[in-house]
Design a protein around this motif. Structure first.
Motif, PDB file in Angstrom:
ATOM      1  N   LYS B 123       0.842  -1.217   0.000  1.00  0.00           N
ATOM      2  CA  LYS B 123       0.000   0.000   0.000  1.00  0.00           C
ATOM      3  C   LYS B 123       0.864   1.249   0.000  1.00  0.00           C
ATOM      4  CE  LYS B 123      -0.709   0.699   4.899  1.00  0.00           C
ATOM      5  NZ  LYS B 123      -1.077  -0.231   5.932  1.00  0.00           N
ATOM      6  N   ASN B 124       2.091   1.159   0.555  1.00  0.00           N
ATOM      7  CA  ASN B 124       2.997   2.314   0.494  1.00  0.00           C
ATOM      8  C   ASN B 124       3.742   2.347  -0.830  1.00  0.00           C
ATOM      9  OD1 ASN B 124       2.260   2.694   3.157  1.00  0.00           O
ATOM     10  ND2 ASN B 124       3.946   1.409   3.881  1.00  0.00           N
ATOM     11  N   SER B 145      -0.119  18.133  -3.993  1.00  0.00           N
ATOM     12  CA  SER B 145      -1.489  17.855  -4.414  1.00  0.00           C
ATOM     13  C   SER B 145      -1.709  16.355  -4.523  1.00  0.00           C
ATOM     14  CB  SER B 145      -1.799  18.552  -5.733  1.00  0.00           C
ATOM     15  OG  SER B 145      -1.052  17.983  -6.761  1.00  0.00           O
ATOM     16  N   TYR B 146      -0.658  15.619  -4.878  1.00  0.00           N
ATOM     17  CA  TYR B 146      -0.781  14.161  -4.956  1.00  0.00           C
ATOM     18  C   TYR B 146      -1.080  13.589  -3.577  1.00  0.00           C
ATOM     19  CZ  TYR B 146       0.645   9.316  -5.831  1.00  0.00           C
ATOM     20  OH  TYR B 146       0.678   7.956  -5.926  1.00  0.00           O
ATOM     21  N   ALA B 147      -0.284  14.007  -2.596  1.00  0.00           N
ATOM     22  CA  ALA B 147      -0.444  13.431  -1.260  1.00  0.00           C
ATOM     23  C   ALA B 147      -1.746  13.894  -0.613  1.00  0.00           C
ATOM     24  CB  ALA B 147       0.746  13.804  -0.390  1.00  0.00           C
ATOM     25  N   SER B 148      -2.186  15.121  -0.924  1.00  0.00           N
ATOM     26  CA  SER B 148      -3.379  15.635  -0.255  1.00  0.00           C
ATOM     27  C   SER B 148      -4.643  14.930  -0.743  1.00  0.00           C
ATOM     28  CB  SER B 148      -3.501  17.145  -0.486  1.00  0.00           C
ATOM     29  OG  SER B 148      -3.728  17.382  -1.842  1.00  0.00           O
ATOM     30  N   HIS B 149      -4.590  14.305  -1.938  1.00  0.00           N
ATOM     31  CA  HIS B 149      -5.759  13.602  -2.439  1.00  0.00           C
ATOM     32  C   HIS B 149      -5.870  12.188  -1.887  1.00  0.00           C
ATOM     33  CE1 HIS B 149      -6.217  16.790  -5.420  1.00  0.00           C
ATOM     34  NE2 HIS B 149      -7.458  16.361  -5.512  1.00  0.00           N
ATOM     35  N   ILE B 150      -4.826  11.729  -1.206  1.00  0.00           N
ATOM     36  CA  ILE B 150      -4.845  10.368  -0.685  1.00  0.00           C
ATOM     37  C   ILE B 150      -4.936  10.442   0.830  1.00  0.00           C
ATOM     38  CG2 ILE B 150      -3.604   8.186  -0.600  1.00  0.00           C
ATOM     39  CD1 ILE B 150      -2.107   9.243  -3.122  1.00  0.00           C
ATOM     40  N   LYS B 152      -4.604   9.940   4.737  1.00  0.00           N
ATOM     41  CA  LYS B 152      -3.578   9.451   5.666  1.00  0.00           C
ATOM     42  C   LYS B 152      -2.212   9.291   4.999  1.00  0.00           C
ATOM     43  CE  LYS B 152      -6.473   6.252   7.273  1.00  0.00           C
ATOM     44  NZ  LYS B 152      -6.752   4.918   7.766  1.00  0.00           N
ATOM     45  N   THR B 153      -1.872  10.221   4.127  1.00  0.00           N
ATOM     46  CA  THR B 153      -0.578  10.124   3.459  1.00  0.00           C
ATOM     47  C   THR B 153       0.103  11.475   3.467  1.00  0.00           C
ATOM     48  OG1 THR B 153      -1.486   8.461   1.994  1.00  0.00           O
ATOM     49  CG2 THR B 153       0.589   9.454   1.357  1.00  0.00           C
ATOM     50  N   ASP B 157       5.881  10.176   3.063  1.00  0.00           N
ATOM     51  CA  ASP B 157       5.588   8.757   2.896  1.00  0.00           C
ATOM     52  C   ASP B 157       5.857   8.327   1.452  1.00  0.00           C
ATOM     53  OD1 ASP B 157       4.810   8.793   5.456  1.00  0.00           O
ATOM     54  OD2 ASP B 157       2.656   8.857   5.055  1.00  0.00           O
ATOM     55  N   VAL B 158       5.529   9.224   0.529  1.00  0.00           N
ATOM     56  CA  VAL B 158       5.725   8.898  -0.876  1.00  0.00           C
ATOM     57  C   VAL B 158       7.210   8.963  -1.232  1.00  0.00           C
ATOM     58  CG1 VAL B 158       5.133   9.570  -3.221  1.00  0.00           C
ATOM     59  CG2 VAL B 158       3.449   9.780  -1.411  1.00  0.00           C
ATOM     60  N   LEU B 159       7.856  10.018  -0.758  1.00  0.00           N
ATOM     61  CA  LEU B 159       9.235  10.261  -1.187  1.00  0.00           C
ATOM     62  C   LEU B 159      10.244   9.314  -0.546  1.00  0.00           C
ATOM     63  CD1 LEU B 159      10.024  13.999  -1.684  1.00  0.00           C
ATOM     64  CD2 LEU B 159       9.425  12.226  -3.306  1.00  0.00           C
ATOM     65  N   ASP B 160       9.961   8.891   0.702  1.00  0.00           N
ATOM     66  CA  ASP B 160      10.959   8.073   1.406  1.00  0.00           C
ATOM     67  C   ASP B 160      11.297   6.801   0.650  1.00  0.00           C
ATOM     68  OD1 ASP B 160      11.210   9.867   3.344  1.00  0.00           O
ATOM     69  OD2 ASP B 160       9.997   8.837   4.852  1.00  0.00           O
ATOM     70  N   LEU B 161      10.301   6.232  -0.010  1.00  0.00           N
ATOM     71  CA  LEU B 161      10.539   4.962  -0.689  1.00  0.00           C
ATOM     72  C   LEU B 161      11.020   5.154  -2.121  1.00  0.00           C
ATOM     73  CD1 LEU B 161       7.482   2.878   0.486  1.00  0.00           C
ATOM     74  CD2 LEU B 161       9.852   2.576   1.120  1.00  0.00           C
ATOM     75  N   GLU B 162      11.044   6.406  -2.570  1.00  0.00           N
ATOM     76  CA  GLU B 162      11.245   6.601  -4.000  1.00  0.00           C
ATOM     77  C   GLU B 162      12.569   6.041  -4.489  1.00  0.00           C
ATOM     78  OE1 GLU B 162      11.460  10.601  -5.628  1.00  0.00           O
ATOM     79  OE2 GLU B 162       9.834   9.981  -6.953  1.00  0.00           O
ATOM     80  N   PHE B 163      13.622   6.303  -3.735  1.00  0.00           N
ATOM     81  CA  PHE B 163      14.918   5.809  -4.212  1.00  0.00           C
ATOM     82  C   PHE B 163      14.976   4.295  -4.142  1.00  0.00           C
ATOM     83  CE2 PHE B 163      19.396   4.757  -3.933  1.00  0.00           C
ATOM     84  CZ  PHE B 163      19.841   5.387  -5.070  1.00  0.00           C
TER      85      PHE B 163
END
Lengths: 386, 353
Positions: B123-124, B145-150, B152-153, B157-163
């Motif tokens: 889910k992450n 805007s991406y995170a605000s539409h989801i 509890k995110t 949370d999105v960026l930490d896993l990006e690499f």
């Protein structure tokens, strides 16, 4: 090191006579106009051998205090003790022979003044000193028993240079240089010769390449000319034949066309052998330079046209997906250079790409690259802890 | 000597670089497997992960791992499949184009060929894969805007896993998609004689649905995108598809694609539906218990791991300082000999500061 510093070793031309100086004069920018009767050469040259002079609107002669506002043709030159003076001051002070510098009292001569290249005079001095040092301290790594000795030597040279630049123990340093010169006269001479030889070798190589290029261009011109003449001749012959003979005109035209085709293919064959030789030349040149043998994959070299025989583009398609874009005359929906034909072509290429590739079966031996990825992924686990 | 060897290696390199575009793609070179390979990979990954996590549990408190029921490879796959479906829902919500959706799905599936759900919950990873896909397919959207539409995110949370995701993908961001191939088939079929546009249109729409279903399967790891697209088209209109396939290989009596179409079609029909939610919920409930404790922020094992890492980094720093000091004492700032063992010990450690 020798190659990197070779521009430093270029001879600084002190003005010796009007004939040589005139040639250096042409290189100076036109905005700096000399008002003096003497022509000053020298200065720091860039790799192409030109001297570019430093020039500023705030220039002021420290001696007579005249500035660019009073004298638009003001040109400041640098003395051997790195003080600036305008040309008229130099003429006034040193025309009658050596005289002391008005700032530091060092005895100066008129001909030892040089144009200024850098805004900062310490840089000017450093470059001059380094150039002088590099000319004599030209030992190479091969002249030493090991790396350690070479490094020590470089360190020693740097120390001498530093002393000269910053005026530390000048007398002693000069003595050291003299001593070095005496001890290593033969070696210095030898290294100068080596360097010259290398320069000559480079020049010859360049010359050979240039000639090769010219030859190729000539050949190409000749071929084109021949082709044109042939075409003219064939055309004329066809017209003549059509006039004279009573055979079927269509057949005659077809025949001449077939002949032209044959000639063209023969020409292409001969020119391909020619291009092959140039390819060999390129390859040998590539071999001369030290290329890393492991060539990475360059996407631009891929066969872009591999699938072109599997589809033929039509001028237009029935395509509701792209209709809005195609109808948009003002280009609001398109980025610059977007053409729907290219999108179509890409889609068509995707439709036929790899159609005939059979899927893998069983457990094939993993190729090298896949292995590399696996080892990376084990590194991932380590990274993943972050 | 060296000159001749490079001369010989040159032509080899030039012939191997003249590949067709698809065969030169990273998709073909790195992400193409046989069905058996896929099964083996997932199984090996799962058993490695289970033994590693079991160790972590044991280190935390001995004997605690006996009662934990770890996920099997099949259950992991089910969970990933569920989140593949969720990507489509998210894309519909954001109105992303199909390109983004397909790319995000591919990233998610590729990620779990290299990682296990017990380390990283899909889910992450799904959110990160989708965000990465918007960027690689040139449909960027701002992170806020991406995170605000989801719900509890947070952006982090999105960026930490990006690499991590990018690295697991091996930075192979370009993907060849079946839906583009399907568009090409739709265009190219129009060049066949007597094709009715009405039939074609209905077949295309049906085939598009099948392409979406194919995204839930492993087809993209086994078959080429053009084959998948043709199979989808064949599901929608077998006559049109076979006519087109024959037209593509006019010299052969039987087009070579036809052999694989049957197995792709069967695969899409068999696996192309989202998994049963109840079954996955059960898997997810068990996953909560068997998550890698070293990856749960705040847990004992996590803190221990963190300390261990810091200790290692500290040791490395000390060793490095020591080596530098010795070098300085010997009077040679560059060290005694560059290729000596002292340097080997100091592997490149740019990553730890």
């Amino acid at each position: 090191m020798a190659q990197r510093n070779s521009w430093l070793r270029g001879t600084t031309i002190r003005k010796s006579g009007p004939s040589t100086a005139a040639s250096t004069r042409t290189g100076t920018p036109t905005q700096v106009q000399s008002t003096s009767t003497t022509i000053f050469g020298g200065g720091v040259k860039d790799p192409s051998g030109r001297t570019s002079e430093y020039f500023s609107m705030d220039d002021q002669c420290p001696v007579c205090k005249s500035d660019r506002y009073l004298n638009p043709k003001l040109r400041l030159l640098v003395s051997a003790c790195y003080h600036k003076m305008c040309e008229s001051c130099i003429d006034r002070l040193y025309t009658l022979g050596p005289a002391p510098c008005p700032i530091c009292n060092k005895i100066l001569r008129k001909l030892a003044f040089t144009p200024q290249t850098f805004e900062d005079l310490t840089v000017e001095k450093e470059v001059a000193v380094r150039r002088r040092i590099a000319k004599e301290f030209n030992k190479r790594m091969e002249d030493f028993p090991d790396l350690r000795a070479y490094n020590d030597y470089l360190e020693w040279v740097e120390e001498i240079t530093f002393n000269l630049i910053n005026d530390i123990d000048v007398a002693e340093t000069e003595a050291r240089i003299r001593q070095y010169r005496q001890e290593n006269a033969a070696l210095i001479e030898l290294n100068i010769k080596r360097e010259e030889e290398y320069q000559r070798y480079l020049q010859e190589q360049e010359e050979a390449e240039r000639q090769e290029r010219e030859l190729r261009a000539q050949e190409l011109r000749r071929l084109e000319e021949e082709e044109r003449e042939e075409r003219e001749k064939a055309k004329q012959g066809l017209i003549d034949k059509l006039e004279m003979s009573d055979k079927d005109a269509a057949r005659l035209v077809a025949k001449s066309r077939a002949e032209a085709q044959k000639r063209a293919s023969a020409r292409a064959a001969s020119s391909s052998s020619f291009s092959q030789s140039s390819a060999r030349l390129l390859r040998s040149r590539a071999a001369q330079s030290t290329v890393i043998p492991d060539v990475p994959h360059v996407p631009l070299q891929d066969n872009y046209y591999a699938y072109d025989d599997l589809f033929t583009m039509r001028d237009t398609y029935y395509d509701p997906v792209s209709e809005a874009v195609r109808k948009d005359r003002e280009g609001i929906m398109r980025a610059g250079g977007y053409m729907v034909e290219q999108a179509w072509q890409r889609a068509l290429r995707c439709a036929v790409a790899g159609l005939e590739i059979a899927p893998l079966t069983g457990v094939p031996a993993p190729p090298q690259e896949a292995m590399a990825i696996d080892s990376e992924s084990s590194a991932d686990v380590v990274m993943a802890n972050a | 000597m060296t000159a001749t060897s490079t001369l010989e290696s040159q032509p080899v390199a030039s012939t191997s670089s003249q590949q067709s575009l698809y065969e030169a793609s990273t998709q073909y070179r790195h992400w193409r497997f046989s069905p058996k390979q896929l099964v083996d990979m997932r199984y090996a990954l799962n058993s490695d992960a289970v033994s590693a996590i079991r160790n972590a549990f044991e280190n935390d408190s001995p004997g605690s791992s006996a009662s934990v029921a770890f996920l099997s490879a099949q259950e992991e796959y089910l969970l990933v499949k569920l989140y593949v479906g969720k990507v489509s829902q998210l894309c519909a919500h954001f109105r992303f184009p199909e390109e983004v959706e397909a790319t995000a799905v591919t990233y998610l599936k590729r990620f779990y060929l290299k990682n296990t759900v017990m380390d990283w919950h899909p889910k992450n990873v799904m959110l990160t894969a989708l965000f990465l896909a918007t960027k690689t397919t040139n449909h960027p959207i701002s992170l806020e805007s991406y995170a605000s539409h989801i719900p509890k995110t947070a952006p982090s949370d999105v960026l930490d896993l990006e690499f991590l995701v990018a690295q697991s993908l091996g930075f192979d961001f370009a993907v060849w998609h079946p839906h583009r191939s399907l568009w090409g088939i739709w265009l190219d079929i129009q060049t066949l004689p007597d094709v009715s546009l009405g039939d074609l249109q209905t077949a295309y729409e049906a085939a598009t649905k099948h392409v979406r279903a194919a995204r839930l399967t492993d087809a993209e790891f086994i078959y080429t995108p053009s084959q998948i697209a043709l199979a989808c088209f064949s599901l929608a209109s077998p006559t049109l598809a076979s006519a087109w396939a024959r037209a593509k290989f006019p010299s052969l009596p039987h087009p070579p694609v036809a052999d694989v179409l049957g197995s792709i079609e069967a695969m899409i029909l068999r696996e192309g539906s989202p998994p049963d939610v109840e079954a996955v919920r059960e898997v997810d409930r068990r996953l909560r218990l068997c998550k890698n404790p070293e990856k749960i922020v705040g847990s004992n094992a996590y803190n221990k791991k963190l300390q261990e890492k810091e200790k290692k980094a500290e040791e490395k720093r000390i060793r490095k300082a020591e080596a530098a000091r010795i070098a300085m004492e010997e009077g040679d700032p560059f060290g005694n000999e560059l290729a000596k063992k002292a340097v080997e010990e100091l592997d490149d450690d740019d990553d730890d500061d």
